[in-house]
Design a protein around this motif. Structure first.
Motif, PDB file in Angstrom:
ATOM      1  N   ASP A   1       0.833  -1.210   0.000  1.00 44.79           N
ATOM      2  CA  ASP A   1       0.000   0.000   0.000  1.00 44.79           C
ATOM      3  C   ASP A   1       0.864   1.255   0.000  1.00 44.79           C
ATOM      4  OD1 ASP A   1      -2.171  -1.659   0.069  1.00 44.79           O
ATOM      5  OD2 ASP A   1      -2.539  -1.430   2.225  1.00 44.79           O
ATOM      6  N   LEU A   2       1.972   1.202   0.730  1.00 45.71           N
ATOM      7  CA  LEU A   2       2.859   2.356   0.798  1.00 45.71           C
ATOM      8  C   LEU A   2       3.454   2.664  -0.566  1.00 45.71           C
ATOM      9  CD1 LEU A   2       4.110   4.359   2.813  1.00 45.71           C
ATOM     10  CD2 LEU A   2       5.933   2.710   3.205  1.00 45.71           C
ATOM     11  N   CYS A   3       3.887   1.625  -1.268  1.00 48.17           N
ATOM     12  CA  CYS A   3       4.483   1.844  -2.587  1.00 48.17           C
ATOM     13  C   CYS A   3       3.433   2.296  -3.598  1.00 48.17           C
ATOM     14  CB  CYS A   3       5.158   0.567  -3.061  1.00 48.17           C
ATOM     15  SG  CYS A   3       6.159   0.792  -4.542  1.00 48.17           S
TER      16      CYS A   3
ATOM     17  N   SER B   1       0.973   4.104  -3.027  1.00 48.05           N
ATOM     18  CA  SER B   1       0.647   5.512  -2.788  1.00 48.05           C
ATOM     19  C   SER B   1       1.703   6.451  -3.374  1.00 48.05           C
ATOM     20  CB  SER B   1       0.511   5.772  -1.289  1.00 48.05           C
ATOM     21  OG  SER B   1       1.779   5.692  -0.636  1.00 48.05           O
ATOM     22  N   ARG B   2       2.891   5.954  -3.639  1.00 47.16           N
ATOM     23  CA  ARG B   2       3.987   6.775  -4.177  1.00 47.16           C
ATOM     24  C   ARG B   2       4.152   6.604  -5.686  1.00 47.16           C
ATOM     25  NH1 ARG B   2       8.776   8.655  -1.368  1.00 47.16           N
ATOM     26  NH2 ARG B   2       8.128   9.307   0.711  1.00 47.16           N
TER      27      ARG B   2
ATOM     28  N   PRO C   1      -0.530   3.098  -9.490  1.00 46.79           N
ATOM     29  CA  PRO C   1      -0.927   1.747  -9.079  1.00 46.79           C
ATOM     30  C   PRO C   1      -0.857   0.727 -10.209  1.00 46.79           C
ATOM     31  CG  PRO C   1      -2.450   3.374  -8.200  1.00 46.79           C
ATOM     32  CD  PRO C   1      -1.560   4.100  -9.161  1.00 46.79           C
TER      33      PRO C   1
END
Length: 401
Positions: free
Chosen positions: A59-61, A63-64, A67
């Motif tokens: 999820d963290l990746c 968000s950066r 997707p």
């Protein structure tokens, strides 16, 4: 963290066992406390973090990054840690990569809701190699081709460069399960700065005694009267520790397998260390090894499987009784102690592995020929005067499959 990342990367691309041991030895000898002990714990599978999981990293990746791009990259690479390490768009930062102890202490002490922000800061401060090590540490997926046993071999070599008493890997095995990360007392002992850690009655593994394969030329030097014979059961060798400070079941390779065999663990209501063979036993009859395989490689067995594939143990030896170390006694004396203990305690789910009377090896050859039809691998020959010593000493125990 950088030194740990370098170690993992080099281990991943080093196929040679001896070269891997050399890498581990150098890391343990050169890194400071507590980082080297935490690195050892990570490699040995002794670290886990309840609040940080793969889903949080995913999820963290996401968000950066885009997707869709993340999912496509993950599908192509096939490994979450490697994908994130390569695709992570780091934000400018003056922070240095975190130390290993900083990562471990933070993951243990920080509430789950605060971890994504902290982990993102770590990933920003790391290069791809350190990111990969960081994520693998967090998710518990190191997989660098190094077993806990190999790490302990490297530790023994660290000790060998310092201690004059011939400390070896079996000495480390005997205390390993009584230690906790970051192993400060272990390293102090190995480097001659402190005493040998004392497990103080905690459940620990004792390196097993093993047998050499018996080949026809070996019979020339053997006298039947020197040996005792018993069946070589077709199961898995286990060591059972039962005492006031806890109960454990260990595999031959020192792995704690207690949770996989709860009915055997529940039967350890005495104070002794026993050596035996784990088997599926129905109505006092040993089932084929294929039945036992249904119980192996499972972290937890369901009630149905426990009912249809009930476990038992054929006892070979007794290593400790009420805290007394019996391993220095000859086999005949230990066998007498085992039989007396068994008659007195009547342990549940256990039977003695019977001794087979014989006059000559020709008699045993006939029995061995019929063994496979009874779910038995063959025969064991053990010198009556043999102590229980770690490893595979020549001439004391033979396995005749």
């Amino acid at each position: 963290m950088i030194a740990f990342a370098e170690l993992l990367e080099r281990l991943t691309f080093t196929p040679s066992r001896n070269a891997r041991i050399a890498l581990l030895r150098r890391y343990f000898a050169n890194e400071p406390d507590p980082d080297r002990g935490l690195g050892l714990a990570a490699i040995a599978g002794e670290l886990s973090f309840a609040t940080a999981k793969s889903a949080m990293i995913r999820d963290l990746c996401a968000s950066r990054t885009d997707p869709v791009l993340f999912e496509m990259s993950h599908e192509y690479v096939g490994d979450l840690a490697e994908t994130v390490a390569l695709i992570w768009p780091a934000s400018p930062t003056n922070a240095a990569a975190p130390a290993l102890h900083e990562v471990v202490n933070t993951l243990i002490a920080t509430p789950k809701a605060e971890l994504p922000r902290i982990i993102a800061g770590w990933l920003d401060a790391c290069d791809p190699s350190a990111r990969l090590a960081l994520i693998k540490l967090i998710t518990g997926s190191l997989r660098v081709g190094v077993s806990a046993r190999l790490a302990r071999v490297a530790l023994a070599q660290v000790a060998g460069a310092v201690l004059p008493d011939g400390t070896n890997v079996d000495d480390i095995e005997e205390i390993w399960h009584g230690l906790t990360p970051p192993y400060l007392d272990l390293f102090a002992w190995l480097e001659g700065r402190g005493p040998r850690p004392d497990p103080e009655g905690r459940p620990v593994f004792r390196p097993p005694m093993l047998a050499h394969p018996l080949e026809p030329p070996d019979f020339a030097g053997l006298k039947p009267g020197d040996f005792r014979a018993e069946w070589k059961w077709d199961g898995i060798r286990v060591q059972m520790f039962a005492g006031p400070h806890g109960n454990r079941i260990f595999s031959r390779g020192a792995e704690d397998v207690s949770d996989a065999f709860p009915e055997i663990l529940a039967a350890l209501d005495f104070h002794a260390v026993l050596d035996g063979e784990l088997l599926v036993v129905r109505d006092n009859e040993v089932a084929p090894f294929a039945d036992l395989q249904r119980r192996l490689n499972r972290k937890i067995a369901g009630p149905g499987l426990m009912r249809t594939h009930p476990l038992g143990v054929r006892l070979y030896d007794i290593l400790f009784e009420d805290g007394e170390d019996l391993r220095v006694l000859p086999f005949d004396a230990r066998r007498a102690r085992l039989e007396a203990w068994f008659d007195r305690v009547q342990p549940r789910r256990m039977q003695l592995s019977e001794l087979i009377p014989f006059q000559n090896f020709e008699q045993l050859e006939k029995m061995r020929a019929e063994a496979r039809s009874q779910a038995i691998e063959g025969l064991m020959l053990k010198r009556g005067d043999s102590p229980y010593v770690a490893g595979r000493p020549r001439g004391l125990w033979w396995k005749w499959k």
